[in-house]
Design a protein around this motif. Structure first.
Motif, PDB file in Angstrom:
ATOM      1  N   ASP A   1       0.809  -1.378   0.011  1.00  0.00           N
ATOM      2  CA  ASP A   1      -0.119   0.025  -0.093  1.00  0.00           C
ATOM      3  C   ASP A   1       0.792   1.242  -0.126  1.00  0.00           C
ATOM      4  O   ASP A   1       0.542   2.291  -0.607  1.00  0.00           O
ATOM      5  N   LEU A   2       1.892   1.114   0.771  1.00  0.00           N
ATOM      6  CA  LEU A   2       2.868   2.255   0.449  1.00  0.00           C
ATOM      7  C   LEU A   2       3.641   2.402  -0.869  1.00  0.00           C
ATOM      8  O   LEU A   2       3.617   3.743  -1.481  1.00  0.00           O
ATOM      9  N   GLU A   3       3.868   1.347  -1.608  1.00  0.00           N
ATOM     10  CA  GLU A   3       4.250   1.674  -2.856  1.00  0.00           C
ATOM     11  C   GLU A   3       3.114   2.124  -3.820  1.00  0.00           C
ATOM     12  O   GLU A   3       3.195   2.905  -4.654  1.00  0.00           O
ATOM     13  N   ASP A   4       1.998   1.517  -3.715  1.00  0.00           N
ATOM     14  CA  ASP A   4       0.765   1.870  -4.557  1.00  0.00           C
ATOM     15  C   ASP A   4       0.481   3.388  -4.297  1.00  0.00           C
ATOM     16  O   ASP A   4      -0.011   3.905  -5.153  1.00  0.00           O
ATOM     17  N   GLY A   5       0.386   3.593  -2.815  1.00  0.00           N
ATOM     18  CA  GLY A   5      -0.122   5.125  -2.612  1.00  0.00           C
ATOM     19  C   GLY A   5       1.107   6.077  -3.367  1.00  0.00           C
ATOM     20  O   GLY A   5       0.534   7.119  -3.676  1.00  0.00           O
TER      21      GLY A   5
ATOM     22  N   GLY B   1       0.705   8.763  -6.442  1.00  0.00           N
ATOM     23  CA  GLY B   1       0.606  10.111  -6.056  1.00  0.00           C
ATOM     24  C   GLY B   1      -0.111  10.824  -5.031  1.00  0.00           C
ATOM     25  O   GLY B   1       0.111  11.871  -4.451  1.00  0.00           O
ATOM     26  N   PHE B   2      -1.031   9.930  -4.374  1.00  0.00           N
ATOM     27  CA  PHE B   2      -1.519   9.958  -3.223  1.00  0.00           C
ATOM     28  C   PHE B   2      -0.697  10.205  -2.061  1.00  0.00           C
ATOM     29  O   PHE B   2      -1.080  11.123  -1.015  1.00  0.00           O
TER      30      PHE B   2
ATOM     31  N   ALA C   1      -3.111   8.988   5.530  1.00  0.00           N
ATOM     32  CA  ALA C   1      -2.871   9.735   4.237  1.00  0.00           C
ATOM     33  C   ALA C   1      -3.064   9.048   3.086  1.00  0.00           C
ATOM     34  O   ALA C   1      -3.392   9.619   2.119  1.00  0.00           O
ATOM     35  N   LEU C   2      -3.470   7.688   3.205  1.00  0.00           N
ATOM     36  CA  LEU C   2      -3.883   6.883   2.001  1.00  0.00           C
ATOM     37  C   LEU C   2      -5.276   6.266   2.140  1.00  0.00           C
ATOM     38  O   LEU C   2      -6.164   6.715   1.207  1.00  0.00           O
TER      39      LEU C   2
END
Length: 388
Positions: free
Chosen positions: A206-210, A214-215, A312-313
């Motif tokens: 989720d860190l990578e996808d976020g 650009g979120f 944040a995400l």
């Protein structure tokens, strides 16, 4: 020379730690079956899970980003495969049964609803006071009841240890013999590792996808406590890398760091508590001794990452918008099928008299993929299409 099951069992005896779950004691299947001539019990379970309809449908179920947002974001299937890979890695290093860990990991999200956690929240709300809904319990229901692959029994007829491992968090599943065993013996180390591997995996991807969406911003990651552990490896990446390469490299460094910390602390706890058998694992569970996890210092850093992702995400306006659309879709479909049960496939409807219409509707919707649920809105004439 061909190896028979007995040869494989003997090899396992030499490799696994004494506190592992051995394939010679896999727990009974609910419906008796003969052993396979060359596949061990948990290998058979893995094959049954992978060939199930529920497993195939994971490809079009949301993790965080709905499938229409892009082809490279994680979905429920890629998440599951990553959890299985990490579970195998940790189990191998600790001398545990890799096949069992992989089985539990591959099955852990089979009961997940469409639209991620928003979908689970919607079904839980709709089923409140009517038996409830929770995706871990639904996963167990899928492998025991809902899959229809064999003519002589419902479900996949998995081994007892696999089923006990799917019973995540020790919830109040039902007052069955299986539930009694789970309360008495507690989870295996293999099951505990899958539980943590799930958290580790979704935090990393989720860190990578976020970041890729650009979120999330790279500068925000540098404000986290864990950055002190990552920055040395990160600084070696060099200035020649493009933004995508930096993000993926950082994700890899983060994942390696978290898994390594988990392995080191878990190994320390197993040794410190003198765990020498599966019985010792059960006694530790009864005495509320946590055998797997992070050091106190690293746990604080890991929790900060999870809190950061939540704020944040998961609470990002665009993610919230997608989640609300998913919830609304499920609410509309649920009410529609409650009024029109004739629209539900007969394979689900046959349980209405025994389990009630709400449970039948819940099972049907929980099994849907995101895109199938959206198509159902259109085909059933429910005119609310936020996805087009």
């Amino acid at each position: 020379m061909k190896k028979a099951t007995q040869d494989l069992l003997q090899e396992e005896e030499k490799i696994l730690s004494p506190y592992a779950v051995f394939s010679k004691n896999p727990g009974i299947r609910e419906f008796p079956e003969e052993d396979h001539p060359y596949r061990l019990p948990f290998q058979r379970d893995k094959d049954r899970i992978v060939h199930s309809h529920a497993f195939k449908r994971l490809e079009y179920k949301t993790q965080v980003f709905i499938y229409s947002e892009g082809d490279h974001f994680r979905n429920r299937l890629t998440h599951t495969l990553e959890v299985a890979g990490i579970s195998r890695t940790i189990s191998k290093v600790l001398g545990l049964n890799e096949d069992l860990s992989e089985c539990i990991a591959l099955a852990h999200d089979l009961g997940h609803s469409p639209f991620g956690h928003a979908g689970q929240e919607a079904l839980a709300d709709l089923m409140r006071g009517r038996g409830g809904f929770e995706h871990n319990k639904q996963s167990l229901r899928v492998v025991r009841i809902l899959e229809r692959k064999y003519p002589n029994f419902p479900g996949l007829n998995l081994c007892g240890e696999t089923l006990l491992g799917i019973m995540k968090h020790g919830g109040d599943y039902d007052h069955s013999e299986l539930h009694g065993i789970r309360k008495e013996e507690g989870p295996s180390l293999e099951a505990m590792i899958v539980d943590f591997s799930d958290e580790i995996t979704y935090s990393a991807h989720d860190l990578e996808d976020g970041l890729e969406s650009g979120f999330l911003k790279l500068e925000e990651i540098k404000n986290l406590k864990i950055w002190k552990r990552l920055k040395d490896s990160y600084s070696k990446l060099g200035s020649h890398l493009n933004h995508e390469s930096i993000i993926r490299s950082l994700s890899r460094i983060f994942l390696n760091t978290v898994v390594s910390e988990f392995i080191e602390e878990t190994d320390r706890r197993i040794t410190a508590n003198r765990i020498l058998s599966r019985t010792d694992v059960s006694l530790a569970y009864k005495n509320q001794v946590r055998l797997v996890g992070f050091s106190e210092e690293f746990l604080d850093e890991f929790k900060e990452v999870k809190s950061f992702l939540f704020e944040a995400l998961y609470r990002h306006p665009q993610v919230v918008r997608m989640s609300e659309h998913g919830k609304e879709t499920i609410h509309l479909l649920f009410k529609h099928f409650e009024i029109h049960p004739e629209k539900i496939p007969e394979s689900y409807l046959i349980r209405e008299e025994r389990e009630g219409r709400a449970r039948v509707v819940c099972d049907y919707i929980a099994g849907m993929t995101d895109r199938y649920a959206i198509e159902k809105l259109k085909s059933e004439g429910i005119f609310w299409f936020p996805y087009v």
